[in-house]
Design an enzyme around this catalytic site. Structure first.
Site, mmCIF file in Angstrom:
data_model
loop_
_atom_site.group_PDB
_atom_site.id
_atom_site.type_symbol
_atom_site.label_atom_id
_atom_site.label_comp_id
_atom_site.label_asym_id
_atom_site.label_seq_id
_atom_site.Cartn_x
_atom_site.Cartn_y
_atom_site.Cartn_z
ATOM 1 C CG ASP A 45 40.675 40.792 41.788
ATOM 2 O OD1 ASP A 45 40.128 41.407 40.852
ATOM 3 O OD2 ASP A 45 41.894 40.519 41.792
ATOM 4 C CG ASN B 118 39.849 49.762 40.354
ATOM 5 O OD1 ASN B 118 39.301 49.438 41.406
ATOM 6 N ND2 ASN B 118 40.706 48.943 39.746
HETATM 7 C C1 IPE Z 1 41.654 45.583 43.581
HETATM 8 O O1 IPE Z 1 41.465 44.810 42.433
HETATM 9 C C2 IPE Z 1 40.603 46.646 43.682
HETATM 10 C C3 IPE Z 1 39.240 46.179 43.920
HETATM 11 C C4 IPE Z 1 38.864 44.951 44.114
HETATM 12 C C5 IPE Z 1 38.255 47.214 43.977
HETATM 13 P P1 IPE Z 1 42.220 45.149 41.072
HETATM 14 O O2 IPE Z 1 41.778 44.113 40.104
HETATM 15 O O3 IPE Z 1 42.026 46.556 40.688
HETATM 16 O O4 IPE Z 1 43.746 44.947 41.477
HETATM 17 P P2 IPE Z 1 45.015 44.570 40.599
HETATM 18 O O5 IPE Z 1 45.074 45.543 39.460
HETATM 19 O O6 IPE Z 1 44.818 43.164 40.125
HETATM 20 O O7 IPE Z 1 46.158 44.683 41.545
HETATM 21 C C1 IPE Z 2 37.069 43.338 40.759
HETATM 22 O O1 IPE Z 2 37.067 42.578 39.592
HETATM 23 C C2 IPE Z 2 36.190 44.538 40.662
HETATM 24 C C3 IPE Z 2 36.921 45.814 40.610
HETATM 25 C C4 IPE Z 2 38.196 45.973 40.660
HETATM 26 C C5 IPE Z 2 36.119 47.011 40.445
HETATM 27 P P1 IPE Z 2 37.993 42.933 38.366
HETATM 28 O O2 IPE Z 2 37.258 43.845 37.468
HETATM 29 O O3 IPE Z 2 39.317 43.422 38.824
HETATM 30 O O4 IPE Z 2 38.136 41.506 37.685
HETATM 31 P P2 IPE Z 2 39.438 40.877 37.050
HETATM 32 O O5 IPE Z 2 40.516 40.920 38.100
HETATM 33 O O6 IPE Z 2 39.781 41.721 35.868
HETATM 34 O O7 IPE Z 2 39.053 39.498 36.701
HETATM 35 MG MG MG Z 3 41.027 42.484 39.325
#
Ligand code: IPE
Ligand code: IPE
Ligand code: MG
Length: 266
Positions: free
Chosen positions: A33, A81
């Site tokens: 993340d 997502n």
């Molecule tokens: C969790 O991260 C999913 C992945 C890392 C693929 P998200 O960024 O989607 O989760 P939330 O929305 O912060 O809970």
């Molecule tokens: C994790 O990084 C990757 C996926 C969930 C695909 P994010 O895209 O959630 O990054 P933040 O949380 O918005 O910084």
């Molecule tokens: Mg995220």
């Protein structure tokens, strides 16, 4: 023999000589993340964070394999997502194509086998093809399993297992009295990872402290490590530090700690 690997490949490189080989987590799961925030901090589009995140997947895969980890599960795309803007979703769906095109030869060199959990049938055809090719090309590898969670959601997984068990009861294949934790686990997508289906260590990067629908059943007794580092900044050194934190935990599984020389039955 990972003790040999530790000595030859990683000793002193990232302080990995401090790791205790006998306490190595067999299965590490990572919620990768912070890609978007990493990019925003640099005034770059969010997808730049995903691009850099892909490079980190390669580095961490090699590091985990060198450290003797048996299964590395990486949460790459959740069932939630899809809510993101189409441009970002499309970019994320292209990443496995780029990743596997570039890294499958390296994965084979490291004897790493690719596995996937999640409903891949909902992914674009090009993504499905890239994933299936990578699974096929690495199927004979005997080392670490690199397990991508792609369009994965734990609640969907559990509901799917319940549906299949219900069908198997209806057709007489399963007797309801037989349903126990082991049988239930065997209906989950992580069954193919047995005997290492449950992570020993779950790491989430970026400072968020939640599970976001990841492996809810499987992490019943995992050790959780939350680190503030954004995934695109995550280095092998961070992995070693998080494993060191894991090795300092006292895993009791509901029992009590028995000190050396003390009689357990007392
Ligand atoms: C969790 O991260 C999913 C992945 C890392 C693929 P998200 O960024 O989607 O989760 P939330 O929305 O912060 O809970
Ligand atoms: C994790 O990084 C990757 C996926 C969930 C695909 P994010 O895209 O959630 O990054 P933040 O949380 O918005 O910084
Ligand atoms: Mg995220």
């Amino acid at each position: 023999m990972f003790s040999k690997k530790l000595k030859n490949n990683t000793k002193n490189q990232f302080g990995s000589d401090q790791l205790q080989p006998e306490l190595m987590p067999k299965h590490i799961a990572i919620i990768m993340d912070g890609n978007g925030r990493w990019a925003q901090k640099r005034h770059l589009p969010r997808v730049a964070g995903h691009k850099q995140g892909m490079e980190v997947v390669e580095t961490i895969t090699k590091a985990a394999s060198d450290l003797g980890v048996k299964v590395l599960t990486l949460y790459a795309f959740s069932t939630e997502n899809w809510k993101r803007p189409a441009g970002e979703v499309n970019y994320l769906m292209d990443l496995p194509v780029t990743f596997f095109n570039r890294f499958v030869p390296e994965l084979i060199k490291h004897d790493v086998r690719v596995n996937v959990i999640g409903d891949t049938s909902k992914l674009p055809q090009k993504t499905q093809t890239a994933v299936n090719n990578a699974i096929e090309q690495t199927k004979d590898c005997q080392g670490m399993v690199l397990n991508f969670a792609l369009n994965y959601g734990s609640r969907t997984e559990i509901v799917g297992a319940v549906q299949t068990i219900a069908q198997d009861v209806a057709t007489g294949k399963v007797d309801p009295a037989q349903i126990d934790e082991q049988l239930f686990s065997s209906y989950l997508m992580t069954d193919s990872l047995q005997p290492n289906g449950d992570p020993d260590l779950l790491i989430r990067t970026s400072g968020e402290q939640r599970l976001s629908n990841f492996l809810l059943w499987q992490i019943a007794y995992s050790e959780l490590v939350f680190t503030d580092v954004y995934w695109p900044d995550y280095q092998p050194q961070n992995l070693v530090d998080d494993i060191l934190a894991f090795q300092q935990r006292d895993r009791r599984f509901g029992g009590i700690q028995v000190k050396e020389g003390e009689n357990k039955n007392k």
